[in-house]
Design a protein around this motif. Sequence first.
Motif, mmCIF file in Angstrom:
data_model
loop_
_atom_site.group_PDB
_atom_site.id
_atom_site.type_symbol
_atom_site.label_atom_id
_atom_site.label_comp_id
_atom_site.label_asym_id
_atom_site.label_seq_id
_atom_site.Cartn_x
_atom_site.Cartn_y
_atom_site.Cartn_z
ATOM 1 N N GLU B 64 -9.705 -23.394 57.229
ATOM 2 C CA GLU B 64 -10.787 -24.705 57.429
ATOM 3 C C GLU B 64 -12.147 -24.208 57.428
ATOM 4 O O GLU B 64 -12.356 -23.277 58.664
ATOM 5 N N ASP B 65 -12.951 -24.564 56.554
ATOM 6 C CA ASP B 65 -14.175 -23.619 56.744
ATOM 7 C C ASP B 65 -15.370 -24.513 56.636
ATOM 8 O O ASP B 65 -15.171 -25.609 55.654
ATOM 9 N N SER B 66 -16.308 -24.501 57.185
ATOM 10 C CA SER B 66 -17.594 -25.378 56.822
ATOM 11 C C SER B 66 -18.858 -24.287 57.387
ATOM 12 O O SER B 66 -18.554 -23.369 57.912
ATOM 13 N N THR B 67 -19.994 -24.728 56.872
ATOM 14 C CA THR B 67 -21.312 -23.811 57.292
ATOM 15 C C THR B 67 -21.944 -24.275 58.441
ATOM 16 O O THR B 67 -22.121 -25.437 58.732
ATOM 17 N N GLN B 68 -22.448 -23.269 59.197
ATOM 18 C CA GLN B 68 -23.064 -23.647 60.391
ATOM 19 C C GLN B 68 -24.601 -23.888 60.019
ATOM 20 O O GLN B 68 -25.217 -24.625 60.588
ATOM 21 N N PHE B 69 -24.970 -23.398 59.062
ATOM 22 C CA PHE B 69 -26.421 -23.714 58.608
ATOM 23 C C PHE B 69 -26.621 -24.215 57.219
ATOM 24 O O PHE B 69 -26.061 -23.711 56.125
ATOM 25 N N GLN B 70 -27.509 -25.128 56.978
ATOM 26 C CA GLN B 70 -27.567 -25.986 55.666
ATOM 27 C C GLN B 70 -28.400 -25.001 54.719
ATOM 28 O O GLN B 70 -28.148 -25.011 53.579
ATOM 29 N N TYR B 71 -29.230 -24.332 55.367
ATOM 30 C CA TYR B 71 -30.376 -23.200 54.530
ATOM 31 C C TYR B 71 -29.696 -21.869 54.688
ATOM 32 O O TYR B 71 -30.046 -21.509 55.665
ATOM 33 N N ARG B 72 -29.278 -21.318 53.623
ATOM 34 C CA ARG B 72 -28.933 -19.799 53.660
ATOM 35 C C ARG B 72 -29.722 -19.098 52.672
ATOM 36 O O ARG B 72 -29.076 -19.305 51.445
ATOM 37 N N GLY B 73 -30.662 -18.561 52.725
ATOM 38 C CA GLY B 73 -31.454 -18.346 51.831
ATOM 39 C C GLY B 73 -31.868 -16.798 51.265
ATOM 40 O O GLY B 73 -31.706 -15.953 52.286
ATOM 41 N N LEU B 74 -32.309 -16.477 50.137
ATOM 42 C CA LEU B 74 -32.650 -15.174 49.935
ATOM 43 C C LEU B 74 -33.721 -15.199 49.097
ATOM 44 O O LEU B 74 -34.035 -15.967 48.336
ATOM 45 N N LEU B 75 -34.881 -14.456 49.590
ATOM 46 C CA LEU B 75 -36.176 -14.294 48.903
ATOM 47 C C LEU B 75 -36.292 -13.239 48.044
ATOM 48 O O LEU B 75 -36.152 -11.939 48.478
ATOM 49 N N LEU B 76 -36.701 -13.260 46.777
ATOM 50 C CA LEU B 76 -37.072 -12.349 45.949
ATOM 51 C C LEU B 76 -38.466 -12.502 45.594
ATOM 52 O O LEU B 76 -39.146 -13.718 45.300
ATOM 53 N N ASP B 77 -39.163 -11.455 45.331
ATOM 54 C CA ASP B 77 -40.635 -11.408 45.017
ATOM 55 C C ASP B 77 -40.952 -10.723 43.735
ATOM 56 O O ASP B 77 -40.750 -9.825 43.245
#
Lengths: 486, 401
Positions: B64-77
Motif C-alpha cells: 500500500e503506497d502513497s506519496t508524502q509530498f505532492q511535489y517531487r522535482g528535479l531541476l535541469l539547467d
Amino acid sequence: KTRPPASLTNTPVLLPALPVSLVTSVFPATMALVAGPSQYGSLWPLPQKVHISDVSFKLSSSNFQITDAKESSAGPSCNLLQSAYRRYYEYVFVGPKNQKRGRDQPAGPSEVTELQVWITSPDSDCDSFPTESSDESYELSVDQPVAVLKAPKVWGALHGLETFSQLVYEDEFGAKTINSTVISDFPRFAHRGVLLDSSRHFIPVKVILANLETMAMNKFNIFHWHIVDDSSFPYLSQTFPQLSEKVRNRDGYRIRYFLRYRPNSIVPTEHRFTSFETVPFPSVFLRVWKSNPDIQKFMEQQGFGQDFTKLESFYIQRLLDIVTTTQKGYMIWQEVFDNGVKLKPDTVVHVWMDNGSDKEMAKVTAGGYTTILSAPWYLDYISIGQDWQKYYKVEPLNFNGTDDQKKLVIGGEACLWGEFVDATNLTPRLWPRACAVAERLWSAKEVTDTNDAFNRLAVHRCRLVERGIPAQPLYTSYCPREYKGI
Amino acid sequence: DAAFIRYHRLIFPDHTADNLSVSAGHASVNAESVWGVLRGLETFSQLVYQDDFGTHFVNRTDIEDSTQFQYRGLLLDTSRHYLPVPVILKTLDAMAYSKFNVFHWHIVDDPSFPYQSRTFPNLSNKGAFHPVSHVYTQSDVKRVISYARMRGIRVLPEFDSPGHTNFWGRGQSDVDSLLQKRHPSGTFGPVNPALPSTYQFMASLFKEVASVSTFFTVCFCRKSNPHIRAFMQKVGFGVDLPKLDAFYMERIVNITSALNKTSIVWQDVFDYLNIHRRIWRTMIMDFMVEVWKHGCYLCEVRRLTKAELRVILATPWYLDQPGPTHNWARYYVVEQKKLVTGWGVNLWGEYVDASNLAPRLCDERQTSSVERAFPRLQDFRCKLLRRGIQAEPLYVGHMQT
C-alpha cells in the motif's frame, strides 16, 4: 557584435563575464575567465617553439593525404605509422566528407594536399616499444602544397600528427583551414602518465582503450595500470590462474581480463616498470602477522625482535630482488623509501603523499633516486569549480634542491583511483582535468598563463567531444558539436 | 497502454517472443488514477528478479503506497550548457524510475536563451549559443512535455526575471533598456520594470509557453536608470525601491494568474519582502516558494509556512556540488514536516553538460535511514544501469552486467 561567435573551432567561445548574482551564495567565487582567441589557436599541450602566421590554406578531404617522405626510414611496412595516418585523417576530416576524388584536378593556389612524414633516424623504432629514453621530438612545417613533419623516431611523428590535427580549424563556411606554421617541439619531462585503477571497479577494455586514445591526444606516454589490489584480482594469470578464480567479489562473480589481450599489446606505452604496492603498514597486516606463530618464530630467528617494519622491509627487499631477475626496472611508492628499505640506485620513487610532498621530493632526489610526482594530481578528489587550474599551477621542481637533484625528476602522473569511479563516470571525471597535467609535464616551465590556457583548453575540450570522448565542460559554454552518446 | 508496453520491456529486456508462461497466480494494481497505476507498475518492475538460470520471479507481495509530498522535482539547467533533447528524455526516464513527478526546466538564463519563441523569434536567434543547433523548438518542447506526461511527470519551465535576463536584451531591445553594456563583454539585464511594454511582452511570452509557472528573482540594480527614477516619481513611489520591486512582482504574478497558473518564486522574493514588511502586507501573495539558500533552511521553511505559504525545499539537494559519492548519505537524512509541499533536486549547469550529466545526476543522492538504504540503493543502481541509465558507483564493487 550581437551574439557569441558560432564556430568554436575558429575562435574559442566568448563567455560573458558572469554577473555575480544568484550563484554566489552557493558556489565559491570563481573568477570569470573571459575566453577569447589565443595566438596559439587550440594547441594542447603548447609546443616548445611555435609560430603561426596569418596566411591560411585549405584542406580538401578528397585531395589531402598523409604520406611517407621519400627519405624516411619508415615506409609502408610500418604498421604503427600507417594506422596513425588513417586515424589522423579521420580526426581532421570529422564529419561528412566529399568522397569524390577530383580526377586530375590541380591543387588550388592555397591548398595543402599532402603531409609528408619523414623519420630521420636510420632506426625508426617502428617495431619496438617506447622506453624512458625514447626520442619524442619532432619538427612540423606547414606550407603549401606540402607540409612536412620531421622526427628522429616514430614517437615524435605520432606527436607531430596530433599537433597537425590541432592546427586545423573550420572557417565560417565550414571549410577545413590551416595556417602556415613552424613548430619545433619536444617534451619537458620523459615520464608523463595516467593511473587508472581497475581493482576497485572493473573497467571494461573498451573504456580503457578509449582513454588510451585520449591520452595520446594529450601526449601522455605512460599508462600506469593499477590492475589488481585488495578489492579484486582481475588479472588472469597463466601461472597462477587460481588467483583470479579464488578471489571472488561480493556476489561471487569472477570478472577478469582475459590473457588473449596480453598487457603488452594493449598498452602502446609499455609497462616499463613493475610497480610495487606498499600500503603504509596497516594494522590489518600487523594483526595477521602478529597472530601467526610461524612468523613470530621467523622474526626471532632473523633478530627483528618485535619490530614489524623490519619484517616489512625484509619482504620488500626479497620482492625487489625477484623483480631484478626479470630484468625490468622497478618503481616504488614512496613509503618503501621512507621506511628505509635498501634500494638499487636506479629505482624510481613515486611521490604521492600530498602532505609535505616538496620536502619528500627534496629527500628522495637528495638520495640520488629518480623521482616522479603525483601528489598534487590525485584526480579522484573532485570539487566544484575549475579545479583544472590548480593542477595546471603545480610546478614539479618547486622544492629545495640542487640542479642535479632536479634533473632526477623525470615527470609525473595524474591518478584516478577507483573507489568511486567506474565505466559510468570515468572518462568525464578524467578529462579535461588531466589535460592540465599533460601540459604541465610536456610544455616549457614558463608556460603558466592560465588565461591563455583557458582559451586553448576550451577549444581542445570540444575537440575531444567531437572525437567521441565525453570530456566534461570547464565552465558555462557550448561546443558546436555536442556530445552525442548518452 | 504505452506504460504496459514499456514496463513489459523493462522487466523482460531480452524477450522478443510472446511465449512467456506464467506458473501461477496473478497480480493486480489498484489506483485511483492513471498516475497511481504508473507508480504501481514501477514498483512491480522492481519486485521482479531473476535466478541464476534466468527464470523471472516475483514473491507474494502486498503493498500500500502513497506519496508524502505532492511535489517531487528535479531541476535541469539548459542555459549554462545546452542539453540535447535525447539527454533530457533519458533523464525523464530515470526520474520515472525514481518516482519523481516534476521536471523543473530551468530553460533560459543569462548565458543563453535556447527557447525558440514563436512570438519573439529574436530571443533565441540572438540569445542562443547557436540559433540552429542549440535551440529547443516548439516541437522539442512539446515532445518533452508529452514524454514527461506519459511518465506522470509535470514540466515546469522557468523564465527568470527581472534578473538573469542577459540574453533577452539582445533579442528584445525594448524589454531591456536598463544598464546596457554594464560589462565590457556587452551583457545586458535586468529588465526594465518601468515600461508598460515590458509587461505586454511578458504576457505574450508566458501565454505562448504551454504550461507555465513563472519563477522570478528580485532585481537589485535599478538605481542608476533615469527613466526608472522618473517612473517612480510619476507613480508616487518616490525613492522607495522596494515599492517598485513589489509593483513588478505583482504585475507578473497577475499575468500568470490570468493564465490560470500558479507562480513559484525563489525564496529571495519572500526574504526581500520580509525585510520590507510594510509593502508585503499590501501584496496579495499567491505563490509557492522554493527554499534554496544555505544556513538554517528549516528556519526559512518555518517562516514561510507560518505565513501560510506553500513550500518547496531544495537546499539540501544541490547536486551540482559534487563530493565523494559516499556523501550521498548527507542528502538522505533531511527531516521534513507536513508543512512542506515537496522538494526539488537542483542540478545547476555551470559544470555540467551531456558529457557528464547522467553520472552526476544519478549518483543516488535522493533516497531516507542510511545504513538500511545502502544495500537497496546498490541494487537500485544496478537496475538503473541495466535500463541504460549511467548511474555512477556508490563505492567499491561491481555489477553483474
